[in-house]
Design a protein around this motif. Structure first.
Motif, PDB file in Angstrom:
ATOM      1  N   ARG A 109       0.823  -1.213   0.000  1.00 29.23           N
ATOM      2  CA  ARG A 109       0.000   0.000   0.000  1.00 29.23           C
ATOM      3  C   ARG A 109       0.858   1.265   0.000  1.00 29.23           C
ATOM      4  O   ARG A 109       0.536   2.237  -0.695  1.00 29.23           O
ATOM      5  CB  ARG A 109      -0.960  -0.021   1.196  1.00 29.23           C
ATOM      6  N   ARG A 112       2.310   1.782  -3.422  1.00 26.94           N
ATOM      7  CA  ARG A 112       1.287   2.244  -4.376  1.00 26.94           C
ATOM      8  C   ARG A 112       0.994   3.729  -4.173  1.00 26.94           C
ATOM      9  O   ARG A 112       0.894   4.495  -5.126  1.00 26.94           O
ATOM     10  CB  ARG A 112       0.013   1.415  -4.207  1.00 26.94           C
ATOM     11  N   LYS A 113       0.857   4.127  -2.909  1.00 21.55           N
ATOM     12  CA  LYS A 113       0.579   5.550  -2.626  1.00 21.55           C
ATOM     13  C   LYS A 113       1.724   6.422  -3.133  1.00 21.55           C
ATOM     14  O   LYS A 113       1.491   7.494  -3.700  1.00 21.55           O
ATOM     15  CB  LYS A 113       0.401   5.775  -1.120  1.00 21.55           C
ATOM     16  N   GLU A 116       1.496   6.732  -6.810  1.00 25.71           N
ATOM     17  CA  GLU A 116       0.377   7.565  -7.244  1.00 25.71           C
ATOM     18  C   GLU A 116       0.626   9.050  -6.971  1.00 25.71           C
ATOM     19  O   GLU A 116       0.112   9.914  -7.670  1.00 25.71           O
ATOM     20  CB  GLU A 116      -0.902   7.143  -6.512  1.00 25.71           C
ATOM     21  N   ARG A 117       1.394   9.332  -5.916  1.00 27.93           N
ATOM     22  CA  ARG A 117       1.485  10.717  -5.459  1.00 27.93           C
ATOM     23  C   ARG A 117       2.785  11.425  -5.820  1.00 27.93           C
ATOM     24  O   ARG A 117       2.851  12.651  -5.753  1.00 27.93           O
ATOM     25  CB  ARG A 117       1.283  10.765  -3.935  1.00 27.93           C
TER      26      ARG A 117
ATOM     27  N   GLU B  54      -6.847   6.927  -5.339  1.00 21.01           N
ATOM     28  CA  GLU B  54      -6.233   7.427  -6.590  1.00 21.01           C
ATOM     29  C   GLU B  54      -6.127   6.294  -7.609  1.00 21.01           C
ATOM     30  O   GLU B  54      -6.385   6.471  -8.795  1.00 21.01           O
ATOM     31  CB  GLU B  54      -4.830   7.993  -6.329  1.00 21.01           C
ATOM     32  N   GLN B  55      -5.739   5.136  -7.116  1.00 22.57           N
ATOM     33  CA  GLN B  55      -5.607   3.971  -7.997  1.00 22.57           C
ATOM     34  C   GLN B  55      -6.952   3.655  -8.650  1.00 22.57           C
ATOM     35  O   GLN B  55      -7.040   3.375  -9.847  1.00 22.57           O
ATOM     36  CB  GLN B  55      -5.126   2.777  -7.175  1.00 22.57           C
ATOM     37  N   PRO B 263      -7.076   3.829   2.463  1.00 17.64           N
ATOM     38  CA  PRO B 263      -5.759   3.218   2.270  1.00 17.64           C
ATOM     39  C   PRO B 263      -5.604   2.458   0.954  1.00 17.64           C
ATOM     40  O   PRO B 263      -4.540   2.485   0.346  1.00 17.64           O
ATOM     41  CB  PRO B 263      -5.632   2.257   3.460  1.00 17.64           C
ATOM     42  N   ALA B 264      -6.645   1.765   0.524  1.00 17.66           N
ATOM     43  CA  ALA B 264      -6.546   0.973  -0.710  1.00 17.66           C
ATOM     44  C   ALA B 264      -7.955   0.625  -1.161  1.00 17.66           C
ATOM     45  O   ALA B 264      -8.916   0.762  -0.392  1.00 17.66           O
ATOM     46  CB  ALA B 264      -5.740  -0.300  -0.476  1.00 17.66           C
TER      47      ALA B 264
END
Lengths: 122, 306
Positions: A109, A112-113, A116-117, B54-55, B263-264
């Motif tokens: 996670r 991924r964040k 994305e950011r 966002e994903q 969070p996801a």
């Protein structure tokens, strides 16, 4: 300072650094921030990890082994604390998962964040 | 039954439009079991991000879902239809997900998300439209007509449609406002927000909804309990917007702002886990807005959860 007018400049500086040293020992989060501000690499002490280690920052380094070496040795309660305080999992998400599964979730996670950011232009 | 369409709008940014949108969607779905559709018309895509991450917003876009694809269909002269662009699963609450899993759906949230591409498409459309001697007003009217036809088949499916509008009056935003049965105005108890709310109210009352007072639901958000804030809130209710419906005053909550960062995509939270100290305010918001809906539509609602 006013109560010790007789100190030399060096003694004043010594006192200042004594106070700073004491605070750095007592406050790992501040210690980590100061070391980072000075451009240093923070080595995580086991007891301080949960307060200091930033999963986003470690995930951004892209070094999965280092990420797991920092978080994989934490106690279950500390892993949950990091997940919760960094908005990486809710209590519902963590229910029934062991430490390995939670660290894996944290890495996935956080990575991924970051992906994305993080700006693509730098 | 036909869905009530409510625009969450204010000319001023930073007053909590997106947070209010998600909070209201959660409250209505959780307490009253409503089937809610959130349509994001704001290119900042904040409420979409809060619901889908966002994903999820990017994945939705890649699958051809979102308001920017709806806008593209208008630009390409295709027949108006919004259903293909909707993400049917935007639930973030564990209780709603579990009910669905047990085949007893009690409340649901779908999303017609935004994407930052929306503003680029709108700019492109504006350049093309104005190049053919069109005006912002004719474009807003044409978009409203297209959207109205596109949303028509959705109205019997949902109980309420929440339109999250951007903090300006672009043709897209004006089209959204023109479609609404009701206007939810989030505001903050300070002088600049009060003035911005007056500007918005005057503009909507003059150009979109002359009967705005009876269609307006005002919500004071991010309330800091100071003497000054209490005075401003009181003045809003008693003087400046005294003929409007008011929801509960929502206190400032760092916890809720954090909890809105999902969070996801596979992360769920309980209502209490998500809203903690303001859970009671979410319930009161749902109750008060349901009363407002009843007054607008004549339909009464029963709670499915306490």
């Amino acid at each position: 300072m006013a109560e010790s007018p007789g100190l030399t400049p060096v003694e004043y500086i010594d006192r200042f650094f004594d106070e700073l040293r004491a605070e750095v020992r007592a406050n790992p989060a501040l210690a980590a921030r100061l070391v980072k501000a000075l451009g240093g690499n923070v080595v995580f002490d086991n007891e301080a990890k949960a307060d200091v280690a930033n999963p986003y920052s470690l995930a951004a380094e892209g070094d999965r082994a280092r990420f797991f070496s920092v978080f994989g040795t934490m106690k279950l309660g500390d892993i949950k604390k990091v997940l919760k305080e960094n908005n990486l999992a809710t209590r519902v998400d963590m229910t029934g998962k062991n430490a390995d599964q939670l660290v894996d979730m944290m890495y996935t996670r956080a990575s991924r964040k970051v992906q994305e950011r993080k700006s693509s232009i730098y | 039954m036909v869905a009530l369409t409510a625009a969450i709008a204010n000319l001023k940014g930073g007053v909590g439009k997106s947070t209010t949108t998600v909070m209201l969607a959660d409250g209505l779905a959780y307490y009253y079991g409503m089937n809610v559709l959130v349509i994001d018309l704001d290119p900042q895509a904040n409420s979409s991000q809060m619901l889908l991450t966002e994903q999820g917003v990017q994945a939705a876009s890649d699958q051809g879902k979102g308001t920017h694809h709806l806008l593209a269909s208008f630009m390409e002269g295709k027949p108006p239809s919004a259903a293909p662009f909707v993400m049917p699963n935007a639930v973030t609450l564990e209780e709603l997900r579990l009910a669905e899993e047990h085949d007893e759906r009690k409340g649901w949230i779908s999303s017609l998300p935004a994407h930052p591409q929306l503003r680029l498409r709108e700019l492109s459309l504006e350049e093309e439209w104005y190049g053919k001697s069109g005006t912002p007003t004719t474009l807003a009217d044409a978009l409203a007509k297209h959207f109205q036809a596109a949303f028509e088949p959705l109205l019997p499916i949902y109980d309420v449609i929440l339109l999250d509008c951007p903090p300006h009056l672009s043709p897209l935003a004006r089209a959204g406002l023109a479609l609404a049965d009701a206007y939810i105005t989030p505001t903050i108890a300070d002088s600049v927000s009060t003035w911005g709310t007056k500007q918005f109210s005057d503009w909507v009352g003059k150009f979109v909804a002359p009967d705005l007072p009876s269609r307006n639901f005002v919500l004071i958000t991010r309330f800091r309990d100071t003497k000054y804030a209490r005075q401003v809130a009181s003045d809003l209710r008693e003087i400046y917007l005294k003929d409007r419906w008011f929801g509960p005053t929502i206190p400032e909550s760092i916890h809720v702002l954090n909890a809105m960062d999902r969070p996801a995509l596979d992360s769920y939270n309980t209502l209490r886990g998500k809203y903690a100290g303001v859970t009671g305010d979410v319930r009161r918001l749902a109750e008060r807005f349901t009363d407002f809906m009843t007054q607008r539509t004549g339909v009464t609602w029963q709670k499915v959860r306490d």
